[in-house]
Design a protein around this motif. Structure first.
Motif, PDB file in Angstrom:
ATOM      1  N   THR A  25       0.845  -1.296  -0.003  1.00 45.49           N
ATOM      2  CA  THR A  25      -0.035   0.047   0.309  1.00 45.49           C
ATOM      3  C   THR A  25       0.886   1.363  -0.023  1.00 45.49           C
ATOM      4  O   THR A  25       0.673   2.272  -0.918  1.00 45.49           O
ATOM      5  CB  THR A  25      -0.978  -0.174   1.313  1.00 45.49           C
ATOM      6  OG1 THR A  25      -1.667  -1.058   0.951  1.00 45.49           O
ATOM      7  CG2 THR A  25      -1.677   1.170   1.272  1.00 45.49           C
ATOM      8  N   ARG A  65      -8.050   6.235   0.052  1.00 44.84           N
ATOM      9  CA  ARG A  65      -6.949   5.165  -0.153  1.00 44.84           C
ATOM     10  C   ARG A  65      -6.413   4.760   1.130  1.00 44.84           C
ATOM     11  O   ARG A  65      -6.114   3.528   1.270  1.00 44.84           O
ATOM     12  CB  ARG A  65      -6.266   5.861  -1.146  1.00 44.84           C
ATOM     13  CG  ARG A  65      -4.888   4.694  -1.492  1.00 44.84           C
ATOM     14  CD  ARG A  65      -5.566   3.494  -2.266  1.00 44.84           C
ATOM     15  NE  ARG A  65      -4.563   2.420  -2.534  1.00 44.84           N
ATOM     16  CZ  ARG A  65      -4.610   1.491  -1.629  1.00 44.84           C
ATOM     17  NH1 ARG A  65      -5.376   1.427  -0.579  1.00 44.84           N
ATOM     18  NH2 ARG A  65      -3.708   0.334  -1.993  1.00 44.84           N
ATOM     19  N   GLY A  83      -7.979   4.567   3.890  1.00 46.87           N
ATOM     20  CA  GLY A  83      -9.024   3.620   4.401  1.00 46.87           C
ATOM     21  C   GLY A  83      -8.915   2.208   3.905  1.00 46.87           C
ATOM     22  O   GLY A  83      -9.422   1.358   4.697  1.00 46.87           O
ATOM     23  N   ASP A  84      -8.407   1.897   2.894  1.00 49.03           N
ATOM     24  CA  ASP A  84      -8.213   0.755   2.155  1.00 49.03           C
ATOM     25  C   ASP A  84      -6.827   0.180   2.266  1.00 49.03           C
ATOM     26  O   ASP A  84      -6.495  -0.465   1.442  1.00 49.03           O
ATOM     27  CB  ASP A  84      -8.833   0.623   0.712  1.00 49.03           C
ATOM     28  CG  ASP A  84     -10.249   0.692   0.561  1.00 49.03           C
ATOM     29  OD1 ASP A  84     -11.171   0.237   1.487  1.00 49.03           O
ATOM     30  OD2 ASP A  84     -10.837   1.286  -0.396  1.00 49.03           O
ATOM     31  N   ALA A  85      -6.108   0.729   3.161  1.00 47.11           N
ATOM     32  CA  ALA A  85      -4.503   0.372   3.261  1.00 47.11           C
ATOM     33  C   ALA A  85      -4.666  -1.034   3.394  1.00 47.11           C
ATOM     34  O   ALA A  85      -3.571  -1.597   3.037  1.00 47.11           O
ATOM     35  CB  ALA A  85      -4.033   1.298   4.516  1.00 47.11           C
ATOM     36  N   SER A 119      -6.443  -3.531   2.123  1.00 42.42           N
ATOM     37  CA  SER A 119      -7.101  -4.154   0.838  1.00 42.42           C
ATOM     38  C   SER A 119      -6.269  -3.595  -0.295  1.00 42.42           C
ATOM     39  O   SER A 119      -6.402  -2.583  -0.857  1.00 42.42           O
ATOM     40  CB  SER A 119      -8.684  -3.731   0.817  1.00 42.42           C
ATOM     41  OG  SER A 119      -9.343  -4.106   1.903  1.00 42.42           O
ATOM     42  N   LYS A 121      -9.901  -5.431   9.898  1.00 42.72           N
ATOM     43  CA  LYS A 121      -9.510  -4.473   8.535  1.00 42.72           C
ATOM     44  C   LYS A 121     -10.355  -3.259   8.530  1.00 42.72           C
ATOM     45  O   LYS A 121      -9.881  -2.230   8.306  1.00 42.72           O
ATOM     46  CB  LYS A 121      -9.849  -5.177   7.261  1.00 42.72           C
ATOM     47  CG  LYS A 121      -8.883  -6.291   6.785  1.00 42.72           C
ATOM     48  CD  LYS A 121      -8.979  -6.728   5.429  1.00 42.72           C
ATOM     49  CE  LYS A 121      -9.605  -6.049   4.470  1.00 42.72           C
ATOM     50  NZ  LYS A 121      -9.894  -6.840   3.409  1.00 42.72           N
ATOM     51  N   GLY A 179      -9.237   0.592   9.071  1.00 40.38           N
ATOM     52  CA  GLY A 179      -9.598   1.314   7.906  1.00 40.38           C
ATOM     53  C   GLY A 179     -10.284   2.848   8.637  1.00 40.38           C
ATOM     54  O   GLY A 179      -9.978   3.833   8.039  1.00 40.38           O
ATOM     55  N   LEU A 232      -8.075   4.876  10.481  1.00 48.92           N
ATOM     56  CA  LEU A 232      -7.167   5.690   9.271  1.00 48.92           C
ATOM     57  C   LEU A 232      -8.055   6.868   8.487  1.00 48.92           C
ATOM     58  O   LEU A 232      -7.369   7.839   8.599  1.00 48.92           O
ATOM     59  CB  LEU A 232      -6.563   4.669   8.432  1.00 48.92           C
ATOM     60  CG  LEU A 232      -5.462   3.783   8.774  1.00 48.92           C
ATOM     61  CD1 LEU A 232      -5.155   2.886   7.766  1.00 48.92           C
ATOM     62  CD2 LEU A 232      -4.230   4.483   9.192  1.00 48.92           C
ATOM     63  N   ILE A 233      -9.248   6.525   8.305  1.00 47.89           N
ATOM     64  CA  ILE A 233     -10.058   7.622   7.630  1.00 47.89           C
ATOM     65  C   ILE A 233     -10.203   8.740   8.842  1.00 47.89           C
ATOM     66  O   ILE A 233     -10.007  10.092   8.267  1.00 47.89           O
ATOM     67  CB  ILE A 233     -11.171   7.010   7.332  1.00 47.89           C
ATOM     68  CG1 ILE A 233     -11.111   6.345   5.903  1.00 47.89           C
ATOM     69  CG2 ILE A 233     -12.238   8.121   6.767  1.00 47.89           C
ATOM     70  CD1 ILE A 233     -12.226   5.450   5.520  1.00 47.89           C
TER      71      ILE A 233
END
Length: 344
Positions: free
Chosen positions: A121, A266, A268-270, A272, A317, A321, A324-325
Motif C-alpha cells: 500500500t 485510499r 481507508g483501504d490500506a 485491501s 480490517k 480502515g 485511518l480515515i
C-alpha cells in the motif's frame, strides 16, 4: 440663536425614513433566522429527490448495512451446519468472546500478511497514486479533441480487463518464455527473472495496477480540471505567468480537494490491495512475497472452514480502515481541507 430645543433636535435620532447624519452609521440588526419548515413540508418539497435516491439507499441497506450484522460470528465458533437455517446457526453456535482475535493476533502468518499488505500500500501510494493526476493534466493540455479522445479510449480500456487477462498479458511479455526473454536470448543475453522473482514482486504488481487502472483513475481528476475557471489561466497568462507557474498556482490548487479526498479514501483501504491479482501469482513468487491479508483469509480461514477467524480478520480490517480515515480527515481539517466530511 439656538436654544435647548435646537440642541435636542440635533442629538435626537433621525426620524423614520430619513438618512442618518453624515459620519454616523446605524447599528446592524442581526438577521432573524428563518423558521425551519416542518417535516411534512420538507417531504412535500423534496419527494422527487427522495424518490430518485430510494433505490440506491435500498441497495446500500441490503448489500452493505445488513451484511455487517454477520460480524457477530467473529465472536463465535461459528458452524453453518448447526440448525436448519442461517438464523439458527447464529443462535446455536458457541460464543467464545475474543478467542478468534487471540488466535489471529498470535499467528505469525497473520502479521506477515499485514506487513506485506502495508508495504505494498505504501509503495503504491508513492509510485501509483500520483500517476492518474499527471495523466489527467497531460490529457487536459492536449489541444486536439480527437487526439485526446483517442488517448483516453486507449488508457481506459485495460480497466475492463479481468486480472486473469492482465496477468496473462504480463506473463506473455515478461515471463520466462515471453517476448522479452526470447529477444534477450537471441541477443545472447541472460533473460531477466521478472515474473518469479520475489524481490521485485512489489514492483511487478504495481506495474500491473498502473497498466490496468491509471487511465480509469484519471477520470475523476479530469472532471476536477474541467471545473477550474478558464479565466484564471487567461489572467495568469496576461500577467506573464508561464506554463509551470499556472500549473503550480492554478491547476494543483484546483485539484487539491479531490487529491485529499481520494488519498483519505485510499488510506481507508490500506489493508485491501486486492485478491485475484495476488492469488494468481502467489505460487510463482512464494507465500512470503505474495501473501496479503485477503489471501491469508482465504487460505487460513475459508479453505479451512474457520469462519469466525475470517470474520475476525475482516472486522480488524474495517476497524483499522475507520481509524485511518478519521485520523487522516482530522489532519486534513487541520490543514484547511474539507476531507471526506466537513468539520462539525
Amino acid at each position: 440663536m439656538s436654544g435647548p430645543g435646537t440642541a435636542g433636535a440635533v442629538d435626537a435620532p433621525a426620524a423614520a425614513g430619513e438618512a442618518p447624519p453624515p459620519g454616523r452609521r446605524e447599528p446592524r440588526r442581526p438577521a432573524r433566522p428563518r423558521p425551519r419548515a416542518s417535516l411534512r413540508a420538507r417531504l412535500r418539497r423534496d419527494w422527487p429527490l427522495l424518490a430518485m435516491t430510494a433505490p440506491a439507499a435500498a441497495l446500500l441497506l441490503v448489500f452493505h448495512y445488513l451484511p455487517t450484522l454477520g460480524n457477530i460470528i467473529a465472536f463465535q465458533d461459528y458452524n453453518p451446519f448447526v440448525g436448519d437455517d442461517p438464523v439458527e446457526a447464529f443462535l446455536y453456535s458457541e460464543w467464545i468472546g475474543f478467542g478468534n482475535f487471540e488466535a489471529l493476533f498470535s499467528d505469525p502468518l497473520f502479521w506477515d500478511a499485514v506487513r506485506n499488505t502495508l508495504t505494498i500500500t505504501a509503495f503504491q501510494i508513492v509510485f501509483f497514486f500520483p500517476l492518474p493526476i499527471l495523466l489527467a493534466i497531460l490529457l487536459n493540455s492536449l489541444v486536439s479533441g480527437r487526439v485526446r479522445g483517442f488517448v483516453q479510449s486507449v488508457v481506459y480500456l485495460p480497466h475492463f480487463f479481468s486480472w486473469v487477462l492482465v496477468v496473462t498479458f504480463f506473463v506473455q511479455m515478461l515471463g520466462g518464455a515471453g517476448l522479452l526473454a526470447q529477444e534477450m536470448r537471441e541477443a545472447g543475453l541472460q533473460p531477466w527473472n521478472v515474473m518469479t522473482n520475489p524481490d521485485t514482486f512489489i514492483v511487478l504488481v504495481t506495474a500491473e495496477s498502473v497498466w490496468k487502472d491509471v487511465g480509469w483513475g484519471a477520470i475523476v481528476f479530469l472532471a476536477a480540471l474541467s471545473a477550474i475557471d478558464s479565466h484564471l489561466y487567461e489572467a495568469a497568462a496576461a500577467d506573464g505567468a508561464g506554463r509551470w507557474r499556472r500549473l503550480w498556482h492554478i491547476t494543483l490548487p484546483g485539484l487539491r480537494p479531490v487529491i485529499v479526498l481520494l488519498l483519505i479514501m485510499r488510506l481507508g483501504d490500506a489493508l485491501s490491495v486486492g485478491f485475484e491479482q495476488f492469488i494468481l501469482q502467489r505460487e510463482a513468487v512464494g507465500r512470503d512475497a505474495a501473501e496479503v491479508l485477503d489471501t491469508f483469509v482465504y487460505y487460513q480461514a475459508i479453505a479451512t472452514q474457520q469462519w469466525g477467524l475470517g470474520a475476525a480478520a475482516g472486522l480488524f480490517k474495517a476497524v483499522v480502515g475507520l481509524l485511518l480515515i478519521v485520523t487522516a480527515n482530522k489532519i486534513a481539517h487541520r490543514l484547511g481541507e474539507q476531507g471526506v466530511y466537513s468539520k462539525s
